[in-house]
Design a protein around this motif. Structure first.
Motif, PDB file in Angstrom:
ATOM      1  N   VAL A  22       0.870  -1.279   0.089  1.00  0.00           N
ATOM      2  CA  VAL A  22       0.138   0.081   0.061  1.00  0.00           C
ATOM      3  C   VAL A  22       0.828   1.340   0.004  1.00  0.00           C
ATOM      4  CG1 VAL A  22      -1.861   1.224   1.382  1.00  0.00           C
ATOM      5  CG2 VAL A  22      -1.685  -1.476   1.308  1.00  0.00           C
ATOM      6  N   GLU A  23       0.828   2.064  -1.079  1.00  0.00           N
ATOM      7  CA  GLU A  23       1.561   3.297  -0.992  1.00  0.00           C
ATOM      8  C   GLU A  23       1.127   4.429  -0.121  1.00  0.00           C
ATOM      9  OE1 GLU A  23       4.143   3.836  -3.541  1.00  0.00           O
ATOM     10  OE2 GLU A  23       3.768   1.847  -3.950  1.00  0.00           O
ATOM     11  N   SER A  24       2.000   5.582  -0.006  1.00  0.00           N
ATOM     12  CA  SER A  24       1.711   6.422   1.328  1.00  0.00           C
ATOM     13  C   SER A  24       0.301   7.033   0.897  1.00  0.00           C
ATOM     14  CB  SER A  24       2.755   7.174   1.235  1.00  0.00           C
ATOM     15  OG  SER A  24       2.981   8.108  -0.057  1.00  0.00           O
ATOM     16  N   ASP A  25      -0.173   7.147  -0.404  1.00  0.00           N
ATOM     17  CA  ASP A  25      -1.384   7.672  -0.645  1.00  0.00           C
ATOM     18  C   ASP A  25      -2.690   6.745  -0.564  1.00  0.00           C
ATOM     19  OD1 ASP A  25      -1.006   6.010  -2.932  1.00  0.00           O
ATOM     20  OD2 ASP A  25      -1.337   7.377  -4.398  1.00  0.00           O
ATOM     21  N   GLY A  26      -2.150   5.492  -0.073  1.00  0.00           N
ATOM     22  CA  GLY A  26      -3.251   4.702   0.192  1.00  0.00           C
ATOM     23  C   GLY A  26      -3.771   3.824  -0.887  1.00  0.00           C
ATOM     24  N   LYS A  27      -3.066   3.977  -2.156  1.00  0.00           N
ATOM     25  CA  LYS A  27      -3.174   2.939  -3.230  1.00  0.00           C
ATOM     26  C   LYS A  27      -2.491   1.619  -3.238  1.00  0.00           C
ATOM     27  CE  LYS A  27      -4.516   6.429  -6.608  1.00  0.00           C
ATOM     28  NZ  LYS A  27      -3.985   7.203  -7.547  1.00  0.00           N
ATOM     29  N   SER A  28      -3.129   0.489  -3.792  1.00  0.00           N
ATOM     30  CA  SER A  28      -2.349  -0.472  -3.702  1.00  0.00           C
ATOM     31  C   SER A  28      -1.628  -0.943  -4.974  1.00  0.00           C
ATOM     32  CB  SER A  28      -3.409  -1.720  -3.314  1.00  0.00           C
ATOM     33  OG  SER A  28      -3.966  -1.387  -2.104  1.00  0.00           O
ATOM     34  N   GLU A  29      -0.387  -1.249  -4.859  1.00  0.00           N
ATOM     35  CA  GLU A  29       0.090  -1.610  -6.063  1.00  0.00           C
ATOM     36  C   GLU A  29       1.041  -2.697  -5.996  1.00  0.00           C
ATOM     37  OE1 GLU A  29       0.859   2.889  -8.148  1.00  0.00           O
ATOM     38  OE2 GLU A  29       2.616   1.691  -7.357  1.00  0.00           O
ATOM     39  N   ALA A  30       1.093  -3.332  -7.427  1.00  0.00           N
ATOM     40  CA  ALA A  30       2.014  -4.522  -7.597  1.00  0.00           C
ATOM     41  C   ALA A  30       3.505  -4.103  -7.543  1.00  0.00           C
ATOM     42  CB  ALA A  30       1.455  -5.367  -8.373  1.00  0.00           C
ATOM     43  N   LEU A  31       4.421  -4.918  -7.116  1.00  0.00           N
ATOM     44  CA  LEU A  31       5.674  -4.440  -7.330  1.00  0.00           C
ATOM     45  C   LEU A  31       6.251  -5.686  -8.048  1.00  0.00           C
ATOM     46  CD1 LEU A  31       6.661  -4.719  -3.149  1.00  0.00           C
ATOM     47  CD2 LEU A  31       6.363  -2.648  -4.717  1.00  0.00           C
ATOM     48  N   ASP A  32       7.272  -5.420  -9.015  1.00  0.00           N
ATOM     49  CA  ASP A  32       8.001  -6.527  -9.554  1.00  0.00           C
ATOM     50  C   ASP A  32       7.181  -7.338 -10.289  1.00  0.00           C
ATOM     51  OD1 ASP A  32       9.944  -5.417  -8.323  1.00  0.00           O
ATOM     52  OD2 ASP A  32       9.926  -6.789  -6.664  1.00  0.00           O
ATOM     53  N   MET A  33       7.694  -8.102 -11.100  1.00  0.00           N
ATOM     54  CA  MET A  33       6.819  -9.184 -11.802  1.00  0.00           C
ATOM     55  C   MET A  33       6.405 -10.246 -10.793  1.00  0.00           C
ATOM     56  SD  MET A  33       7.500  -8.408 -15.010  1.00  0.00           S
ATOM     57  CE  MET A  33       7.245  -9.750 -16.007  1.00  0.00           C
ATOM     58  N   PRO A  34       5.180 -10.762 -11.429  1.00  0.00           N
ATOM     59  CA  PRO A  34       4.597 -11.828 -10.634  1.00  0.00           C
ATOM     60  C   PRO A  34       5.257 -13.001 -10.676  1.00  0.00           C
ATOM     61  CG  PRO A  34       3.405 -11.243 -12.729  1.00  0.00           C
ATOM     62  CD  PRO A  34       4.212 -10.568 -12.394  1.00  0.00           C
ATOM     63  N   GLU A  35       5.501 -13.771  -9.599  1.00  0.00           N
ATOM     64  CA  GLU A  35       5.990 -15.040  -9.653  1.00  0.00           C
ATOM     65  C   GLU A  35       5.257 -16.252  -9.022  1.00  0.00           C
ATOM     66  OE1 GLU A  35       8.824 -13.747  -6.888  1.00  0.00           O
ATOM     67  OE2 GLU A  35      10.587 -13.711  -8.617  1.00  0.00           O
ATOM     68  N   THR A  36       5.603 -17.181  -9.295  1.00  0.00           N
ATOM     69  CA  THR A  36       4.679 -18.212  -8.697  1.00  0.00           C
ATOM     70  C   THR A  36       5.511 -18.867  -7.681  1.00  0.00           C
ATOM     71  OG1 THR A  36       3.276 -18.967 -10.319  1.00  0.00           O
ATOM     72  CG2 THR A  36       4.148 -20.714  -8.964  1.00  0.00           C
ATOM     73  N   SER A  37       5.169 -19.092  -6.365  1.00  0.00           N
ATOM     74  CA  SER A  37       6.386 -19.875  -5.539  1.00  0.00           C
ATOM     75  C   SER A  37       5.206 -20.942  -4.837  1.00  0.00           C
ATOM     76  CB  SER A  37       6.478 -19.016  -4.334  1.00  0.00           C
ATOM     77  OG  SER A  37       5.616 -18.608  -3.536  1.00  0.00           O
ATOM     78  N   LEU A  38       6.062 -22.103  -4.968  1.00  0.00           N
ATOM     79  CA  LEU A  38       5.359 -23.487  -4.298  1.00  0.00           C
ATOM     80  C   LEU A  38       6.512 -23.903  -3.025  1.00  0.00           C
ATOM     81  CD1 LEU A  38       5.495 -25.570  -7.610  1.00  0.00           C
ATOM     82  CD2 LEU A  38       3.472 -24.660  -6.599  1.00  0.00           C
ATOM     83  N   HIS A  39       5.863 -23.851  -2.001  1.00  0.00           N
ATOM     84  CA  HIS A  39       6.768 -24.446  -1.018  1.00  0.00           C
ATOM     85  C   HIS A  39       6.158 -25.684  -0.520  1.00  0.00           C
ATOM     86  CE1 HIS A  39       7.680 -19.945   0.256  1.00  0.00           C
ATOM     87  NE2 HIS A  39       6.303 -19.959  -0.516  1.00  0.00           N
ATOM     88  N   CYS A  40       7.059 -26.584   0.112  1.00  0.00           N
ATOM     89  CA  CYS A  40       6.847 -27.742   0.740  1.00  0.00           C
ATOM     90  C   CYS A  40       7.001 -27.568   2.149  1.00  0.00           C
ATOM     91  CB  CYS A  40       7.792 -28.919   0.203  1.00  0.00           C
ATOM     92  SG  CYS A  40       7.409 -29.247  -1.447  1.00  0.00           S
ATOM     93  N   ALA A  41       6.677 -28.351   3.273  1.00  0.00           N
ATOM     94  CA  ALA A  41       6.729 -28.147   4.429  1.00  0.00           C
ATOM     95  C   ALA A  41       8.374 -28.466   4.838  1.00  0.00           C
ATOM     96  CB  ALA A  41       5.956 -28.960   5.219  1.00  0.00           C
ATOM     97  N   PRO A  42       8.995 -28.003   5.697  1.00  0.00           N
ATOM     98  CA  PRO A  42      10.233 -28.499   6.173  1.00  0.00           C
ATOM     99  C   PRO A  42      10.594 -29.814   6.032  1.00  0.00           C
ATOM    100  CG  PRO A  42       9.808 -26.819   7.588  1.00  0.00           C
ATOM    101  CD  PRO A  42       8.366 -27.034   6.974  1.00  0.00           C
TER     102      PRO A  42
END
Ligand code: GAL
Length: 860
Positions: A753-773
């Motif tokens: 959320v930017e200081s003016d309250g707008k929501s913006e995406a950062l960077d390129m989208p990524e997919t992340s997959l996580h397995c449990a430890p």
């Protein structure tokens, strides 16, 4: 001129007065939201009842709540714990309310204090001390002077405590909201004008306490200003407050449901809970409290109902033992983040609602300053929908809402769960009980000086005042030697009418039978043969309360115990009604008066040492043993398999009531979609004991020589009792992880959320997959960059599909515990369908690199 100056002065002093008011009173509200220090806020809150866990658990529970995206903690205040007898207060240990609130404050969270002091909560007597019932002339929760006096006194006591500790937000503390009464409307409807008078009095009384923060009444639409009426329920999007200038608050969003002995376990799918919350927010709601966020345990005899189990797990995001329940916890955390990204738009604009199809709608919050957030909903419980919004296409699974914090990119959909399901196991520990000492509870003797003898049958609570669950009713019957049944080898029968909740019948000292009510039908009739001999026969009825009622109009007037008639049938002269004859009464068990559960019990007690008797299924038996604490810090539980019904203590602290009763219900499936009701779906555990494990707080144990005492009513096999540890893993061998990320749909972590309250995406989208430890990705079941459809477990290729998708994912992810893939045409070689918004859907398998990992209180 003079008049002008005077009016200027008046205006100036009004401004001063108002700003003074503002600085003094830091929590106010308007039609959109609660306003804290001048700012409207969207707040997520969670109920954690302090006595349902231990002070040693509080910090971690609160921290987990904070990490789960909550802004506030909510608790009731439990009057019967704090004032066990009139004027004697107890705020120590698990009852240390101030310490609990200060921990919430230290974690940087707000507090909603629901003083009640009627709380319902499946808590014994709804939180009222039992002595209150015996105040002369009292009538609960109505326009009754003695009741109002007592209620005001306790409320005042709590408010003063909070003020003394500077805990209200108006004093710099965390309490932003307080509740008086609880769901009064259903009672008010029954009792009429006296109810209305009481409710308005209660509101005025609370407001008069000058806490500087707003008061609420839940489920009470008639509440007078400035008190806010709020909603409780599985869904609250239908709800509007009683005045247009009040905010829409949801004080109980039921995250699951409670359990009763003999009933199944209820679970509420997180997709439906998230859908309900998103529905509420899109409607304009600005405060959601999960009831429960951590349910915990009804230690001792605190469970109400009757018949509420010792476990109050509630299928909450944090389980009874303080461990995170997945996917509920993390899916809600993502929801909270997604809603917070929309906060400015939600709090400034009103929604414009447009139809996108017969079941589909868009709720758009668009501000003059350019903020825009959209909620795209599909209420169809059966089919997914492809909708077009602002010239873009969106796939909405059945019964779901997508959240678009910039009116373009979907960051969250309530039905797309990207978190793995946790697997819970109760694993054996090395604790062995070497031998058990036994003590036989005596079947009350009529000559005991603590007995009372009167003609007729008495109400149980009147005698016990709830100092014990148990009351003996005893009488004798003379049988003439000439009775025919004695010579014909037959048995007469007995019928015993009880108002509840359970009963064991002993004839001449031998258990003859038992009977139990249920939560819905407290009253029951016992019918059975009786083994009577010629001469005097002693009939002893042990009547047992299983938690006092906690709701319904005037629940305090319901009777408990053997109310009669008690009749013997099949004698030569027909029936013999024993109800009006002489009965002797004894409150509690001998073992209770000797404090057998405690390490400081009377030394003269005649325990039978290490007896073989332990293996015999004897009714009314006390057992004791000792054990060393298991190593590690995993949460622990007693496995009470093999036992019947009774109570259990460790080192003198009551773990609670146990009862090995089997769950009756309809365990016939649990689809997340469609309206949730615990009585119609998502029941589990049918045919198994309702509760097998009983939480032992670690902090109640010493390293060695812990005293375990069990009182068994019916007969059980103590050799089958065990101590187990709770372990939570993501499917121990393999589990499925999914991700769905749009080209313009970065994962929620990549938004800010930017200081003016707008929501913006950062960077390129990524997919992340996580397995449990301890796990790594072993296979890619599905991968498609293009326009795939479906949800985790049922993804399908769409018309657009990059052929390299599978190979790219395999290359990046196989063998890794987690992997990241950037969503861009270049990652997949080329653009598979120019000018179309694409996404990547992946389903992968995580496999254990070693076996089960026991989780403790660490964060997942
Ligand atoms: C509500 C009540 C709560 C709790 C809940 C069910 O009606 O306000 O205290 O009893 O039901 O768990």
């Amino acid at each position: 001129m003079e008049a002008n100056t005077a009016s200027n002065w008046f205006l100036l002093s009004m401004v001063l007065f108002l700003s003074l008011q503002l600085t003094q009173c830091s929590v106010t509200y308007d039609r959109k939201a609660l306003i804290i220090n001048g700012q409207r806020r969207i707040l997520f809150s969670g109920s954690i009842h302090y006595p349902r866990s231990t002070p040693q658990m509080w910090e971690s529970l609160i921290q987990k709540a904070k990490d789960g995206g909550l802004d506030a903690i909510d608790t009731y205040v439990f009057w019967n714990l704090h004032e066990p007898s009139p004027g004697n207060y107890n705020f120590k240990g698990r009852y240390d309310l101030v310490r609990f609130i200060k921990m919430v404050q230290k974690a940087g969270l707000y507090m909603h204090l629901r003083i009640g002091p009627y709380v319902c909560a499946e808590w014994n007597f709804g939180g009222f001390p039992v002595w209150l019932k015996y105040v002369p002339g009292i009538s609960f929760r109505t326009d009754n002077k003695p009741f109002k006096l007592a209620m005001q006194k306790f409320t005042q006591k709590i408010v003063q405590m909070m003020k003394d500790e500077k805990l209200f937000e108006s004093q710099g503390g965390p309490i932003i909201l307080s509740q008086i009464e609880n769901e009064f409307q259903p009672v008010s409807k029954v009792i009429g004008t006296a109810g209305h008078a009481y409710m308005t009095w209660a509101a005025k009384m609370a407001v008069g306490m000058g806490t500087g923060v707003p008061w609420v009444m839940c489920k009470e639409d008639d509440v007078p200003d400035p008190v806010i009426n709020t909603c409780n329920g599985f869904y609250c999007d239908y709800f509007s407050p009683n005045k247009p200038y009040k905010p829409t608050l949801w004080t109980e969003a039921w995250s699951g449901w409670f359990t009763e002995f003999g009933g199944p376990i209820h679970q509420r799918p997180v997709q439906d809970l998230a859908f309900a919350v998103a529905r509420f927010i899109q409607k304009g709601g600005s405060f959601v409290n999960y009831y429960m966020y951590h349910g915990g345990t009804n230690f001792g005899r605190t469970a109400g109902g009757p018949f509420i189990t010792t476990s109050y797990d509630y299928d909450a995001p944090i389980d009874e033992y303080g461990l995170i329940r997945q996917p509920k916890y993390s899916h809600l955390k993502e929801l909270h983040k997604a809603v917070k990204l929309c906060e400015r738009a939600l709090l400034t604009a009103d929604p414009t609602i447009t139809s996108l199809g017969s079941y589909e709608k868009a709720h758009v919050f668009s501000t003059k300053s350019g903020h825009c957030a959209a909620f795209l909903s599909n209420y169809n419980p059966k089919s997914s929908a492809r909708v077009t919004f602002n010239n873009k296409h969106y796939n909405l699974p059945p019964w779901s809402i997508s959240i678009l914090p910039d009116c373009k990119n979907e960051v969250f959909n309530t039905a797309k769960v990207r978190v793995q399901t946790s697997q819970v196991k109760m694993l054996p520990t090395n604790v062995r009980f070497l031998s058990w000492d036994t003590f036989n509870e005596e079947i009350s003797s009529a000559n005991d000086d603590s007995t009372i003898t009167v003609f007729g049958l008495l109400d149980q609570l009147n005698l016990t005042r709830d100092a014990s669950d148990y009351l003996w009713y005893k009488t004798s019957v003379d049988i003439s030697p000439s009775e025919s049944f004695l010579h014909q080898g037959q048995h007469p029968t007995i019928t015993v009418q009880s108002a509840g909740h359970a009963m064991h019948l002993f004839i001449n000292g031998r258990l003859s039978g038992s009977a139990f009510g249920t939560r819905k039908k407290l009253r029951f009739t016992y019918t059975g043969n009786v083994d009577l001999k010629a001469g005097a026969n002693i009939i002893s009825l042990l009547s047992i309360a299983v938690g006092l009622p906690n709701n319904g109009p005037h629940f305090e007037t319901r009777s408990t115990g053997i109310i009669g008639p008690v009749v013997i049938h099949g004698l030569d002269h027909g029936e013999r009604d024993l109800s009006r004859q002489k009965w002797s009464y004894k409150v509690g068990l001998r073992g209770e008066s000797m404090k057998l559960g405690s390490p400081n019990s009377f030394s003269s007690v005649g325990w039978m040492q290490g007896s073989l008797m332990a293996h015999k299924q004897q009714p009314l038996t006390w057992y004791k043993t000792s054990f060393d604490a298991p190593e590690g810090d995993e949460p622990l539980a007693l496995d009470m398999t093999g036992m019947g019904k009774g109570q259990v203590w460790i080192n003198g602290k009551s773990i609670g009531r146990f009862w090995n009763v089997y769950a009756n219900g309809n365990c016939n499936g649990c689809s997340y979609s469609g309206t949730f009701r615990p009585i119609i779906k998502c029941q589990f555990g049918c045919g198994h004991p309702t509760q097998q494990w009983y939480h032992i707080p670690r902090s109640w144990l010493k390293q060695t020589k812990n005293l375990l005492v069990v009182f068994e009513e019916i007969g059980g096999d103590v050799s089958r009792i065990g101590i187990v540890k709770r372990s939570v893993t993501s499917n121990s061998e393999t589990s499925i992880v999914c991700a769905e990320v749009s080209e313009y749909h970065p994962s929620i972590e990549n938004w800010r959320v930017e200081s003016d309250g707008k929501s913006e995406a950062l960077d390129m989208p990524e997919t992340s997959l996580h397995c449990a430890p301890g796990q790594s990705i072993s296979a890619i079941n599905f991968a498609s960059f293009g326009t795939p459809s479906g949800t985790c477990g049922s993804f399908q290729h769409g018309t657009c599909h990059a052929p390299s998708s599978h190979a790219v994912l395999e290359k990046e992810c196989i063998g890794q515990q987690e992997c990241l893939v950037t969503i861009s045409n270049s990652s997949f070689g080329a653009d598979p369908c120019p000018n179309v918004t694409k996404k990547l859907s992946v389903e992968a398998v995580c496999a254990s690199t070693n076996t089960t990992i026991a989780r403790t209180n660490s964060r997942l």
